[in-house]
Design a protein around this motif. Structure first.
Motif, mmCIF file in Angstrom:
data_model
loop_
_atom_site.group_PDB
_atom_site.id
_atom_site.type_symbol
_atom_site.label_atom_id
_atom_site.label_comp_id
_atom_site.label_asym_id
_atom_site.label_seq_id
_atom_site.Cartn_x
_atom_site.Cartn_y
_atom_site.Cartn_z
ATOM 1 N N GLY A 156 5.879 2.741 17.014
ATOM 2 C CA GLY A 156 4.550 2.813 16.402
ATOM 3 C C GLY A 156 3.994 4.253 16.915
ATOM 4 O O GLY A 156 4.507 5.269 17.163
ATOM 5 N N LEU A 157 2.702 4.146 16.935
ATOM 6 C CA LEU A 157 1.780 5.524 17.400
ATOM 7 C C LEU A 157 0.882 4.878 18.465
ATOM 8 O O LEU A 157 0.266 3.670 18.370
ATOM 9 C CB LEU A 157 0.937 5.686 16.136
ATOM 10 C CG LEU A 157 1.916 6.133 14.682
ATOM 11 C CD1 LEU A 157 0.772 6.235 13.893
ATOM 12 C CD2 LEU A 157 2.706 7.352 15.115
ATOM 13 N N ASP A 158 0.632 5.707 19.509
ATOM 14 C CA ASP A 158 -0.474 5.396 20.468
ATOM 15 C C ASP A 158 -1.186 6.811 20.617
ATOM 16 O O ASP A 158 -0.697 7.801 21.559
ATOM 17 C CB ASP A 158 0.562 5.149 21.724
ATOM 18 C CG ASP A 158 -0.869 4.428 22.882
ATOM 19 O OD1 ASP A 158 -1.773 5.079 22.786
ATOM 20 O OD2 ASP A 158 -0.286 3.575 23.512
ATOM 21 N N LYS A 205 5.130 10.351 15.165
ATOM 22 C CA LYS A 205 5.154 9.973 13.873
ATOM 23 C C LYS A 205 6.658 9.988 13.450
ATOM 24 O O LYS A 205 7.059 9.131 12.495
ATOM 25 C CB LYS A 205 4.292 10.664 12.770
ATOM 26 C CG LYS A 205 2.926 10.328 12.561
ATOM 27 C CD LYS A 205 2.243 11.015 11.422
ATOM 28 C CE LYS A 205 0.781 10.809 11.767
ATOM 29 N NZ LYS A 205 -0.181 11.774 11.081
ATOM 30 N N PHE A 213 8.744 7.240 14.776
ATOM 31 C CA PHE A 213 8.184 5.928 14.232
ATOM 32 C C PHE A 213 9.049 5.796 12.848
ATOM 33 O O PHE A 213 9.705 4.708 12.592
ATOM 34 C CB PHE A 213 6.765 6.028 14.087
ATOM 35 C CG PHE A 213 6.094 4.818 13.447
ATOM 36 C CD1 PHE A 213 6.579 3.770 13.473
ATOM 37 C CD2 PHE A 213 4.898 4.748 12.989
ATOM 38 C CE1 PHE A 213 5.995 2.318 13.243
ATOM 39 C CE2 PHE A 213 4.269 3.747 12.546
ATOM 40 C CZ PHE A 213 4.851 2.339 12.487
ATOM 41 N N ILE A 271 5.785 -3.628 15.977
ATOM 42 C CA ILE A 271 4.891 -2.264 16.039
ATOM 43 C C ILE A 271 3.940 -2.285 17.256
ATOM 44 O O ILE A 271 2.974 -3.395 17.343
ATOM 45 C CB ILE A 271 4.367 -2.219 14.652
ATOM 46 C CG1 ILE A 271 4.905 -2.499 13.405
ATOM 47 C CG2 ILE A 271 3.410 -1.126 14.621
ATOM 48 C CD1 ILE A 271 6.255 -1.366 13.300
ATOM 49 N N SER A 318 0.639 -0.141 18.196
ATOM 50 C CA SER A 318 -0.387 0.706 17.656
ATOM 51 C C SER A 318 -1.572 0.807 18.333
ATOM 52 O O SER A 318 -2.243 -0.449 18.503
ATOM 53 C CB SER A 318 -0.779 0.266 16.144
ATOM 54 O OG SER A 318 -1.649 1.375 15.591
ATOM 55 N N ASP A 352 -3.726 6.140 10.667
ATOM 56 C CA ASP A 352 -2.436 6.518 10.408
ATOM 57 C C ASP A 352 -1.298 5.495 10.490
ATOM 58 O O ASP A 352 -0.190 5.602 9.796
ATOM 59 C CB ASP A 352 -2.260 7.729 11.821
ATOM 60 C CG ASP A 352 -2.727 8.922 11.292
ATOM 61 O OD1 ASP A 352 -3.643 8.914 10.480
ATOM 62 O OD2 ASP A 352 -2.538 9.846 12.093
ATOM 63 N N THR A 353 -1.361 4.463 11.349
ATOM 64 C CA THR A 353 -0.344 3.395 11.384
ATOM 65 C C THR A 353 -0.132 2.873 9.959
ATOM 66 O O THR A 353 0.908 2.621 9.695
ATOM 67 C CB THR A 353 -0.608 2.425 12.449
ATOM 68 O OG1 THR A 353 -0.593 3.049 13.739
ATOM 69 C CG2 THR A 353 0.727 1.205 12.587
ATOM 70 N N MET A 384 3.002 2.977 7.533
ATOM 71 C CA MET A 384 3.548 1.432 7.369
ATOM 72 C C MET A 384 3.677 1.293 5.615
ATOM 73 O O MET A 384 4.695 0.846 4.876
ATOM 74 C CB MET A 384 2.927 0.323 7.839
ATOM 75 C CG MET A 384 2.761 0.405 9.164
ATOM 76 S SD MET A 384 4.352 -0.363 9.930
ATOM 77 C CE MET A 384 4.173 -2.148 9.606
ATOM 78 N N ILE A 412 2.779 -6.764 14.220
ATOM 79 C CA ILE A 412 2.001 -5.874 14.707
ATOM 80 C C ILE A 412 1.542 -6.392 16.007
ATOM 81 O O ILE A 412 0.618 -7.322 16.103
ATOM 82 C CB ILE A 412 0.793 -5.546 13.784
ATOM 83 C CG1 ILE A 412 0.822 -5.509 12.368
ATOM 84 C CG2 ILE A 412 -0.219 -4.284 14.581
ATOM 85 C CD1 ILE A 412 1.931 -4.308 11.936
ATOM 86 N N TYR A 472 -2.177 -6.168 6.725
ATOM 87 C CA TYR A 472 -0.665 -6.348 7.173
ATOM 88 C C TYR A 472 -0.160 -7.617 6.659
ATOM 89 O O TYR A 472 0.946 -7.902 6.298
ATOM 90 C CB TYR A 472 -0.760 -6.108 8.696
ATOM 91 C CG TYR A 472 -0.762 -4.844 9.197
ATOM 92 C CD1 TYR A 472 0.135 -3.795 8.810
ATOM 93 C CD2 TYR A 472 -1.810 -4.240 9.851
ATOM 94 C CE1 TYR A 472 0.215 -2.629 9.025
ATOM 95 C CE2 TYR A 472 -1.857 -2.971 10.498
ATOM 96 C CZ TYR A 472 -0.967 -2.107 10.021
ATOM 97 O OH TYR A 472 -0.972 -0.783 10.389
#
Ligand SMILES: [Zn+2]
Ligand SMILES: [Zn+2]
Length: 263
Positions: free
Chosen positions: A94-96, A108, A111, A127, A129, A135-136, A140, A151, A164
């Motif tokens: 994912g993204l942090d 990214k 991911f 996932i 996030s 952005d996630t 997605m 998630i 989601y």
């Protein structure tokens, strides 16, 4: 029996008593655990735990903070692990943007590559996030249509949860739901159908009340289930049963034999 959909028993915080703790799980009402890899070493150790314990399954993948470890060679090594019969998901990926340890473009890129890997191997995704809601969701919507997954440690608004759920994803709920300042998550739990929620510890982190700040473990999920039951006005047994069946369905784990179903 409780299903813990996200744990890190490979963490060094369990080094002193891992075996003793895991041997008590059944007795404490915890039936199945997904141990989630975050780094390359974590992936390796997650698979090792599945070999030691019949009730542990693994997710393998590289966390956004650790994507500096990835290159074509290590990526191919992660892919090989997916052939293992007890590896049931790709994650956590994912993204942090909270820690921003790796450049966002690097996060990214990996991911997306790992989402594609899950699609290729017909596996669900876990996932991660944090502070990266827009952005996630954007990634997605572009790259996860038709995939299934969760998630994990959901920290966004009910509006995002609805998006989601519409995509067919589950919402992972852990210790934060018991916190006094966990209002947003409490609202998400109220508004999301029980059929779309999973229980998770993310242990050793995020222990629920009254253990907040201590080392977390799957046994404390009883407190999380209780709070969800209160919020949704159902009995705790229903929360445990429905979330367990949700997780079994998502990860393809056979109820009777605790074996991965042939997919
Ligand atoms: Zn995470
Ligand atoms: Zn985690």
């Amino acid at each position: 029996m409780i299903f813990d959909s996200h744990a890190h028993y490979d963490d060094e915080q369990f080094d002193a008593d891992r075996e003793q703790l895991l041997s008590h799980m059944k007795k404490e009402g915890v039936g199945t655990i997904i141990n989630v890899g975050a780094s390359l070493e974590g992936c390796k150790r997650s698979v090792e735990l599945t070999e030691q314990y019949p009730f542990i399954f693994a997710a393998v993948g590289v966390h956004p903070d650790e994507t500096g470890e990835l290159n074509e060679e290590t990526f191919a090594w992660v892919e090989q692990l997916l052939d293992n019969g007890k590896v049931v998901a790709v994650g956590e990926i994912g993204l942090d943007y909270h820690w921003d340890i790796q450049p966002r473009e690097v996060q990214k890129k990996w991911f997306i590559r790992q989402l594609e890997l899950a699609r290729k191997h017909n596996l669900p995704v876990c996932i991660h996030s944090r502070d990266a809601a827009d952005d996630t969701l954007h990634v997605m919507k572009e790259h996860a249509q038709g995939l299934s997954g969760v998630i994990h440690c959901f920290s966004y608004s009910p509006e995002f949860a609805r998006e989601y759920v519409k995509m067919g994803f589950y919402i992972g709920v852990g210790g934060v739901v018991t916190f006094k300042n966990g209002k947003k998550l409490k609202q998400v739990v109220k508004e999301t159908p029980l059929e779309r929620l999973l229980l998770e510890t993310d242990c050793p982190y995020l222990a629920p009340e009254p253990y907040r700040g201590k080392r977390n473990c799957s046994i404390y999920l009883h407190q999380v289930a209780q709070e969800i039951a209160r919020l949704k006005d159902v009995d705790v047994r229903t929360v445990v049963d429905v979330t367990r069946e949700n997780a079994r369905k998502l990860f393809g784990i056979n109820a009777k034999e605790n074996l991965k179903e042939k997919i």
